[in-house]
Design a protein around this motif. Sequence first.
Motif, short mmCIF file in Angstrom:
data_model
loop_
_atom_site.label_atom_id
_atom_site.label_comp_id
_atom_site.label_asym_id
_atom_site.label_seq_id
_atom_site.Cartn_x
_atom_site.Cartn_y
_atom_site.Cartn_z
N ASP A 1 2.82 -5.18 -11.60
CA ASP A 1 2.71 -4.08 -10.65
C ASP A 1 1.42 -4.32 -9.88
O ASP A 1 0.53 -3.48 -9.82
CB ASP A 1 2.68 -2.73 -11.37
CG ASP A 1 2.88 -1.56 -10.40
OD1 ASP A 1 3.43 -1.77 -9.32
OD2 ASP A 1 2.45 -0.45 -10.74
N TYR B 1 7.47 -5.13 -4.65
CA TYR B 1 7.26 -3.69 -4.45
C TYR B 1 6.40 -3.16 -5.59
O TYR B 1 6.60 -3.51 -6.75
CB TYR B 1 8.60 -2.96 -4.39
CG TYR B 1 9.24 -3.06 -3.01
CD1 TYR B 1 9.22 -1.99 -2.14
CD2 TYR B 1 9.83 -4.25 -2.60
CE1 TYR B 1 9.79 -2.08 -0.88
CE2 TYR B 1 10.39 -4.36 -1.33
CZ TYR B 1 10.37 -3.26 -0.47
OH TYR B 1 10.90 -3.37 0.78
N THR C 1 4.17 0.34 -7.36
CA THR C 1 4.25 1.79 -7.50
C THR C 1 2.98 2.52 -7.08
O THR C 1 2.97 3.74 -7.01
CB THR C 1 4.55 2.16 -8.96
OG1 THR C 1 3.43 1.79 -9.78
CG2 THR C 1 5.82 1.48 -9.45
N SER D 1 7.24 0.99 -4.08
CA SER D 1 8.34 1.58 -4.85
C SER D 1 8.08 3.08 -4.95
O SER D 1 7.29 3.52 -5.78
CB SER D 1 8.41 0.95 -6.25
OG SER D 1 8.85 -0.39 -6.18
N HIS E 1 10.70 5.83 -4.94
CA HIS E 1 11.73 6.43 -5.82
C HIS E 1 11.91 7.92 -5.59
O HIS E 1 13.03 8.40 -5.52
CB HIS E 1 11.44 6.13 -7.29
CG HIS E 1 11.19 4.69 -7.57
ND1 HIS E 1 12.02 3.69 -7.09
CD2 HIS E 1 10.18 4.06 -8.23
CE1 HIS E 1 11.54 2.52 -7.46
NE2 HIS E 1 10.43 2.71 -8.15
N GLN F 1 10.91 1.66 -1.03
CA GLN F 1 12.09 1.38 -1.83
C GLN F 1 12.37 2.57 -2.74
O GLN F 1 11.45 3.18 -3.29
CB GLN F 1 11.87 0.13 -2.68
CG GLN F 1 13.00 -0.21 -3.63
CD GLN F 1 12.53 -1.14 -4.74
OE1 GLN F 1 11.76 -0.75 -5.61
NE2 GLN F 1 12.96 -2.38 -4.70
N ASN G 1 16.18 -6.56 -0.67
CA ASN G 1 16.70 -5.49 -1.51
C ASN G 1 18.21 -5.37 -1.37
O ASN G 1 18.80 -4.34 -1.75
CB ASN G 1 16.03 -4.16 -1.17
CG ASN G 1 14.67 -4.02 -1.83
OD1 ASN G 1 14.48 -4.46 -2.96
ND2 ASN G 1 13.73 -3.41 -1.14
N ILE H 1 17.76 -5.01 -9.00
CA ILE H 1 16.41 -4.42 -9.04
C ILE H 1 16.01 -4.22 -10.50
O ILE H 1 16.79 -3.70 -11.27
CB ILE H 1 16.40 -3.07 -8.31
CG1 ILE H 1 16.78 -3.28 -6.84
CG2 ILE H 1 15.03 -2.41 -8.41
CD1 ILE H 1 15.87 -4.18 -6.09
#
Length: 465
Positions: free
Chosen positions: A114, A125, A127, A150, A152, A188, A294, A465
Amino acid sequence: MSAEGHVIKTVDPGSIGAALGLGPGDRLLKINGREIEDIFDYEYQVDSPRVQLLVEKAGEGQYELEVENDFQDLGLTFENGLMSDYRSCSNNCIFCFIDQMPPGMRETLYFKDDDSRLSFLQGNYVTLTNMKDHDIKRIIEFKLAPINISVHTTNPELRCRMLHNRFAGEALKKIDTLFEAGIPMNGQIVLCRDINDGEELNQTIGDLSRYIPCMESVSVVPVGLSRYREGLYPLKAFDRESAASALAVIERWQEKLYREHGVHFIHASDEFYILAGRPMPEADRYDGFPQLENGVGMLRLLDMEVDEALLQVEEDFEGEPEPERLCIATGRLAAPYVEAQMKKIMSRYPQLSIQVRPIRNDFFGESITVAGLITGQDLKAQLSGCELGTRLLLPACMFRSGEEVFLDDMTREELQNALQVPVHIVKSSGQDLVYAVLGIEAEDDDMEDMSDGFAEYEGYELKEI
């Protein structure tokens, strides 16, 4: 950076580094009196008319070198390409595919990264939960872009639950800071049925649309579920009805945002259209295909590229391919679309007989239908004893990047020996697919001439993913 600095791996011949007498094993300690944090710090420091280097040559001690480089690269490559340790993920996402991997695979497949720096280097991607204020300041200072996020959900409480990280909601504020600094971003959303879809998805898209134009695009992809989910959060796969519901939300926003901003902004992956039994959108709905990695628009682009490549082959190459029977193996999801492309090729070249074989994913489970997660053992089991013709073509996304190794560590050569047929790897776009099928080996100049207008992406298949 460690006290020992950064070890030089190679020095380009004829480069400034070579002229300075630097070589493999030497260490870069400082630039302009400053220790170098990572590759971005290094590149920022050397991008100047003059730099001062502190280096240590093996067995000779430390030297200070004044360099007039006039913004040129020094030609140095380091042992650690990132010039820093990789940052592992601090989340425990309910949808993480790495948690759904079986035991006994190679160690690197279990590493959860990450690292925001890989967003710029490899398009990963992130977070934002691993990022400190210092990291955000560096992105703004170095003008790094775009950063791929990311998201979500923009619901802070729900994001904390989905990422299983109590700081995940607070991390969303970093998007505001990047927006205020004008840093380009992509987003994403991994969509989980009955969790962040429906009204939550509607709210997330609305929230993210406020960042246009800095937020350039957002993809929505369905969660991937393997058969190794014992003890994990109970997630449900999307079906025809739930996929159609997600598309309805996405397409309403596309219409609204296109009227207001001239871009569709939010894009569903190809898998949603297949699950819903819907045709792929027209090419202009994809805003230039910014979310190919993606799985957004890959099948539409494949169709366009195959048509274009066939026209250019007719214009640029004389003669016809020899009569041949060959086979293409791919994931079950895209197999019908690849087969449609092969019918176009066979219509133009009837001397070719091309069979497309969809491969069932027994390794991860039948719900995994993309080519990028097919293993060598599944290919071997399902193709053994089949009439494969003179060649077997496989998409590059089945293999480890830059190598001829499947996810289960079987090699291309081992599969080739088991099936007793030459196995060819098809890299990148629809152009490569047409070339591979027709058996064309163009000169480099021809490939460069024909590459104009073709997208660059890894493989012609959807990715998980």
